[in-house]
Write an enzyme that holds these catalytic residues in place. Structure first.
Site, short mmCIF file in Angstrom:
data_model
loop_
_atom_site.label_atom_id
_atom_site.label_comp_id
_atom_site.label_asym_id
_atom_site.label_seq_id
_atom_site.Cartn_x
_atom_site.Cartn_y
_atom_site.Cartn_z
N CYS A 197 -10.81 -97.45 65.32
CA CYS A 197 -10.16 -96.27 64.97
C CYS A 197 -9.00 -95.98 64.23
O CYS A 197 -7.98 -96.02 64.19
CB CYS A 197 -9.73 -96.13 66.36
SG CYS A 197 -11.07 -96.00 67.68
N GLU A 198 -9.47 -96.26 62.82
CA GLU A 198 -8.42 -96.10 61.79
C GLU A 198 -9.38 -95.68 60.58
O GLU A 198 -10.54 -96.06 60.37
CB GLU A 198 -8.16 -97.62 61.24
CG GLU A 198 -6.93 -97.97 62.36
CD GLU A 198 -5.84 -98.79 61.64
OE1 GLU A 198 -5.52 -98.79 60.50
OE2 GLU A 198 -5.53 -99.71 62.32
#
Ligand code: LLP
Length: 427
Positions: free
Chosen positions: A349-350
């Protein structure tokens, strides 16, 4: 250039066999993502460098940080290679892998007293010392063990290696080594450190260096100092020329220095030196011998871009996120397909979890096996469990056979040292 992938050009084409092992079949035994290393390719790199060094009293001390898997260290040991270590953990790994201590050196700006003590107890070849404060501490540690520590002084030659700033180490502004002026003072004060023998010089100016010039400059500065010391009656037992030899990450774009040219610069600068010459290559020995095998989880059609979402992520291979590093990425299976432009990303999640932006690949489908190339160095050794993704497996390939040299981490072992907060104490 080693052809690490059988039946394929090193130029980024599609392939299915690596060191005699069919990769699609391998993934039926070992689930993706995982690293696969070619033992043949590593051995070829070692023997190529050893060949270039022919006639010199030289020892290759593999920089363990590039890939510290025990089986890789054993392969190095069996090929007559030693080790450059930078932590108590790396030293421990090397000793565990049966690396002879007289082939081990220890570098780094932050060695603790415990690490120094362990290195001295093990009887390693020498420590590369990087500051006066470290020298003073080493004197105490050696005295406590009633032994003599052999030391190479790490020189910061103030040379620009023309590489990524995060992996440049030889400029005066960098934290590594000391100036020749400071080193000169150390040698003049040698008597103040009876438990330390200053008998070597060390230099390492950075990593992924693609031109021989920075090496030449640094070596010439170190050589001038060695000659000056010799005139002053201070004979040196060794000169450690560090690592840094670059490799090809982008076919047709990166042009690495040939080992003969690199060693030519060493021969020229150190002509007439009677001691041992140490080299500390890391990346050069293992990077191109390794790939990260990963499957496409899905192809996502965004509003503006098409994303190839892989089952590998930045926690498995941080180099693209950390250094904007390029890695060639190719589908493993052959076949004529129209090229499509993708952003190749992982599931973390980046936004930084991106292996490549706007990269053209043959059109890929969900489930497709993809290979991230030149991933044998600073891949698994820099991996983390970010997003609670267990560390990947590692597989060694050797002429048609394979051995699992690290199992995929189990979820239980990912949390094995974590404790419920039910034993409160006061400090
Ligand atoms: N010797 C010393 C003292 C070093 O600090 C290093 C690397 C080496 C040898 C080996 O350098 P090589 O031959 O592998 O270039 N994580 C970065 C690379 C950091 C290198 C740190 N020191 C990357 O992924 O590009």
């Amino acid at each position: 250039m080693i052809n690490v992938v059988d039946g394929s050009p090193a130029a980024g084409g599609a392939v299915s066999v690596f060191d005699g092992v069919d990769l699609e079949r391998l993934t039926q035994q070992v689930p993706t993502p995982f690293y696969a290393y070619s033992a043949s390719a590593i051995r070829e790199r070692i023997s190529g460098l050893q060949h270039a060094l022919h006639g010199l009293d030289a020892l290759i001390c593999y920089a363990v940080k590039a890939n510290s898997n025990l089986a890789i260290l054993q392969l190095m040991r069996d090929a007559g290679v030693g080790a450059d270590t930078v932590s108590g953990g790396e030293l421990w790994r090397c000793l565990n892998a049966g690396m002879p201590p007289e082939r081990i050196v220890f570098s780094g700006v932050g060695k603790t007293a415990e690490e120094m003590a362990a290195a001295l107890r093990a009887g390693i070849l020498h420590l590369n010392v990087e500051s006066f404060e470290e020298l003073e501490l080493l004197q105490q540690v050696a005295q406590a063990q009633d032994t003599v520590a052999h030391v190479a002084v790490r020189i910061n030659p103030d040379v620009d290696a023309h590489t990524h700033e995060k992996i440049s180490t030889g400029k005066a502004e960098n934290k590594f080594g000391v100036s020749i002026d400071e080193a000169r003072r150390w040698f003049a004060q040698q008597a103040a450190f009876p438990q330390v023998r200053l008998d070597g010089l060390h230099v390492h100016i950075g990593s992924q260096i693609l031109s021989v010039e920075p090496f030449r400059q640094a070596l010439q500065r170190v050589a001038a100092f060695w000659r000056e010391l010799a005139v002053g009656g201070h004979a040196l037992g060794s000169i450690d020329v560090g690592g840094g030899l670059g490799v090809c990450y982008r076919a047709g774009h990166d042009h690495p220095v040939a080992p003969a040219d690199y060693v030519g610069a060493i021969r020229e600068a150190l002509a007439g030196f009677n001691g041992q010459i140490l080299l500390e290559p890391g990346r050069y020995l293992v990077a191109e011998a390794g790939v990260l095998l990963t499957r496409v989880i899905r192809v996502k059609h965004g509003d503006e871009r098409r994303f190839l979402v892989l089952d590998a992520a930045m926690n498995d291979l941080i180099r693209p996120s950390m250094y904007d590093a390029w890695h060639d990425i190719v589908p493993v299976s052959h076949g004529d397909r129209a090229p499509v432009t993708y952003d190749i990303v992982g599931p973390v999640c980046e936004t930084g979890d991106t292996f490549a932006r706007g990269r053209e690949l043959p059109e890929c489908r969900a489930g497709e096996l993809v290979m991230i190339k030149s991933a044998g160095a600073y891949g698994s050794s820099m991996a983390s469990t970010y997003n609670s993704r267990p560390l990947t497996a590692e597989v060694l390939l050797d002429r048609g056979r394979y051995a699992i040299i690290r199992r995929r981490q189990r979820l239980e072992s990912m949390v094995t040292d974590e404790l419920a907060a039910d034993h409160w104490q006061t400090a």
